[in-house]
Write an enzyme that holds these catalytic residues in place. Structure first.
Site, PDB file in Angstrom:
ATOM      1  CG  ASP A 204      56.942  28.125  44.578  1.00 56.02           C
ATOM      2  OD1 ASP A 204      58.110  28.086  44.165  1.00 56.02           O
ATOM      3  OD2 ASP A 204      56.285  27.101  44.850  1.00 56.02           O
ATOM      4  CD  GLU A 261      44.946  48.493  48.513  1.00 56.59           C
ATOM      5  OE1 GLU A 261      45.101  48.527  49.756  1.00 56.59           O
ATOM      6  OE2 GLU A 261      44.120  47.727  47.959  1.00 56.59           O
TER       7      GLU A 261
HETATM    8  C1  GLC Z   1      59.577  26.099  43.005  1.00 57.84           C
HETATM    9  C2  GLC Z   1      60.671  26.208  44.040  1.00 57.84           C
HETATM   10  C3  GLC Z   1      61.180  24.839  44.330  1.00 57.84           C
HETATM   11  C4  GLC Z   1      60.045  24.004  44.873  1.00 57.84           C
HETATM   12  C5  GLC Z   1      58.847  24.025  43.932  1.00 57.84           C
HETATM   13  C6  GLC Z   1      57.611  23.499  44.586  1.00 57.84           C
HETATM   14  O1  GLC Z   1      60.032  25.586  41.810  1.00 57.84           O
HETATM   15  O2  GLC Z   1      61.651  27.103  43.605  1.00 57.84           O
HETATM   16  O3  GLC Z   1      62.253  24.845  45.234  1.00 57.84           O
HETATM   17  O4  GLC Z   1      60.464  22.684  45.056  1.00 57.84           O
HETATM   18  O5  GLC Z   1      58.539  25.337  43.513  1.00 57.84           O
HETATM   19  O6  GLC Z   1      57.062  24.428  45.466  1.00 57.84           O
END
Ligand code: GLC
Ligand code: CA
Length: 528
Positions: A204, A261
């Protein structure tokens, strides 16, 4: 050893994004869960899916619906427990489906024990896990950085008189990735899940981890309006110092050696809309791949479609993850018309993605042609619903999967966590499965056609269209793909002995090798 033994598992694969809260609810409490996903493994296998990317399922106060993690090595009780997770991994693997989890390393929840400790004061041993700065001389925030969700990226902490930094909500404080302890913590977290059998991670906010060492202010492009639309606020600045810092690469290189790994797939949410920018984020020894977001921003126009696929495909190739939609954007059929035309266009785009280098991923319900769910204003739950003037927030794409015509569309016997209007019967999986010419059948056939064709890995793409006009046309190895983006029928002429192997509507090869393609139609052929 043959080449196919050494090929990483994700090359040539097709992914499916599961927004777990809204996928399938096994115990009728209104929330999707792991047992629910397990009950749909046969459905996903039948569709022809190779891997599932499941959005965050860790314990969380849900300020940002799970993207605010309070504990990285456990499961939120809403979704089940670690045994349920293990059972899902085992069952999916038995069905030949891989599991990709979602790692949220840019920030934690403010309820994570690290932050609760850090907040106690500058002397606390966890203080440096986060980013704290003294106020500017005028008492305001330390610099001009703004959050993706709007407002300043800094929140004042009364206890210490300092500010802490957050690229998203104040409930999502950013971690300090210059602290070596964070690197060590995340090595452990990754190994915890990889040991449990996870086959990969989507990272993310992969561009956010490292910040400018001096915390310099970003150049302001247009005057910042703190009350304005969240996208406009963010775009008021050139993000020179807060995101996409070169040092991020050191982290990914470190993780890559761990992933290798385990033979696991490391890819990220690489939210950069420049092909060259995406290429720079993906040097050979870092992440295996990154999502490409431009197709989620285009109008249905042939030059925009070309702009969003040709150059990036040449520059980034196999490292691209292609997606027309996600849990963060209005569904693609909604953006492209909010009707059957939008559905056809989305299918056509997925046909284009499916034979290019890279990994296509569809978002749950895309295989049913779903448009956004209808969430009454008073039931909106997305924290950005109010200041996202462009899209009105992300609730519409997050409504529960319509499995059947039963109450709550067969998702749950209880009112779902996110309230939306009942879908039309025709939109449900029950009505579409096995029905010729349903959206589900078109997607299923696309995935199965793709599997049945020769492996295209390593083969170059040749664009056969003129670069202008409504027809988009490429060949790769023995496979050709043609899409008509216009609202009128267009005709193309194939070379001798070509054979149509997939089509999104009635299309035939005439004796003179011509094919008339209806509006938003697409087909795939094998050439001689
Ligand atoms: C990314 C996710 C989103 C979230 C953001 C903060 O963009 O896809 O849904 O709100 O990160 O973590
Ligand atoms: Ca449930």
């Amino acid at each position: 050893m043959t080449l196919s033994d050494t090929k990483p598992w994700w090359q040539g694969s097709f992914g499916y994004q599961i927004y777990i809260r809204s996928f399938a609810d096994s115990n009728n409490d209104g929330y999707g869960d792991f047992q629910g996903i397990r009950s749909k493994i046969p459905y996903l296998k039948d569709l022809g899916i190779d891997f599932l990317w499941i959005t965050p399922f860790y314990p969380s106060p849900m300020a940002d619906w799970g993207y605010d993690v309070a504990e990285y090595c456990d499961i939120d009780p809403t979704f089940g427990n670690l045994d349920d997770f293990d059972a899902l991994v085992e069952q999916a693997h038995e069905s030949g489906i891989k599991i990709v989890a979602d790692l949220v390393p840019n920030h934690t929840s403010d309820q994570h024990k690290w932050f609760k400790e850090a907040r106690k004061g500058p002397e606390n041993e966890f203080r440096d896990y986060y980013i704290w700065k003294d106020p500017a001389p005028d008492g305001g925030p330390p610099n001009n950085w703004v959050a993706y969700f709007g407002g300043p990226a800094w929140t004042f902490d009364e206890t210490s008189g300092q500010y802490y930094m957050h690229l998203f909500l104040p409930e999502q404080p950013d971690l300090n990735w210059r602290n070596p302890k964070i690197l060590e913590e995340f090595d452990q977290i990754l190994r915890f899940w990889l040991e449990r059998g996870v086959d990969g991670f989507r990272i993310d906010v992969a561009g956010g981890l490292m910040k400018d060492e001096q915390f310099r202010s970003n150049p302001e492009i247009t005057p910042w309006d703190p009350e304005g639309d969240r996208w406009e606020q963010f775009e008021s600045f050139e993000h020179r110092y807060d995101i996409f810092q070169k040092e991020n690469h050191e982290i990914f290189r470190r993780w890559r050696s761990i992933f290798d790994e385990y033979g696991a797939y490391l890819h990220g949410e690489t939210y950069i809309l420049e092909p060259s920018g995406l290429a720079e984020l993906l040097p050979g020894d870092g992440m295996h791949g990154g999502f490409w977001f431009e197709p989620m921003h285009i109008e249905w126009d042939p030059s925009e479609i070309r702009r969003s696929i040709v150059e990036v495909s040449e520059l980034v190739g196999e490292r691209i993850l292609w997606a027309a939609g996600s849990h963060d954007m209005p569904r693609s059929p909604t953006r492209f018309g909010n009707n059957d035309l939008g559905r056809s266009r989305t299918l056509a785009l997925n046909v284009v993605f499916s034979f290019l280098p890279g990994v296509p991923v569809i978002y749950q319900g895309e295989e049913l042609g779903l448009i956004d769910g209808d969430v009454p204003e008073e039931h909106k739950l997305d924290p950005v619903a109010l200041n996202d003037k462009q899209f009105g927030g992300r609730d519409g794409c997050r409504t529960p999967m319509p499995w059947s015509s039963g109450s709550n569309n067969g998702f749950s016997e209880t009112q779902p966590w996110l309230i939306s209007k009942q879908r039309d019967v025709s939109e449900t999986a029950e009505a579409q499965i096995g029905k010729p010419e349903s959206w589900h059948s078109f997607y299923k056939e696309l995935l199965h056609t793709r599997r049945s064709l020769p492996d295209l890995t390593g083969l170059a793409v040749t664009w056969l269209d003129s670069g202008q006009g409504p027809v988009i046309w490429y060949e790769r190895g023995p496979v050709g793909v043609v899409v008509n983006t216009s609202s009128e029928t267009e005709t193309v002429k194939l070379s001798l002995n070509s054979e149509i192997v997939y089509k999104t509507s009635q299309m035939e090869l005439s004796e003179s090798q011509e094919v008339a393609i209806p509006a938003a139609g697409a087909f795939v052929y094998l050439r001689d």
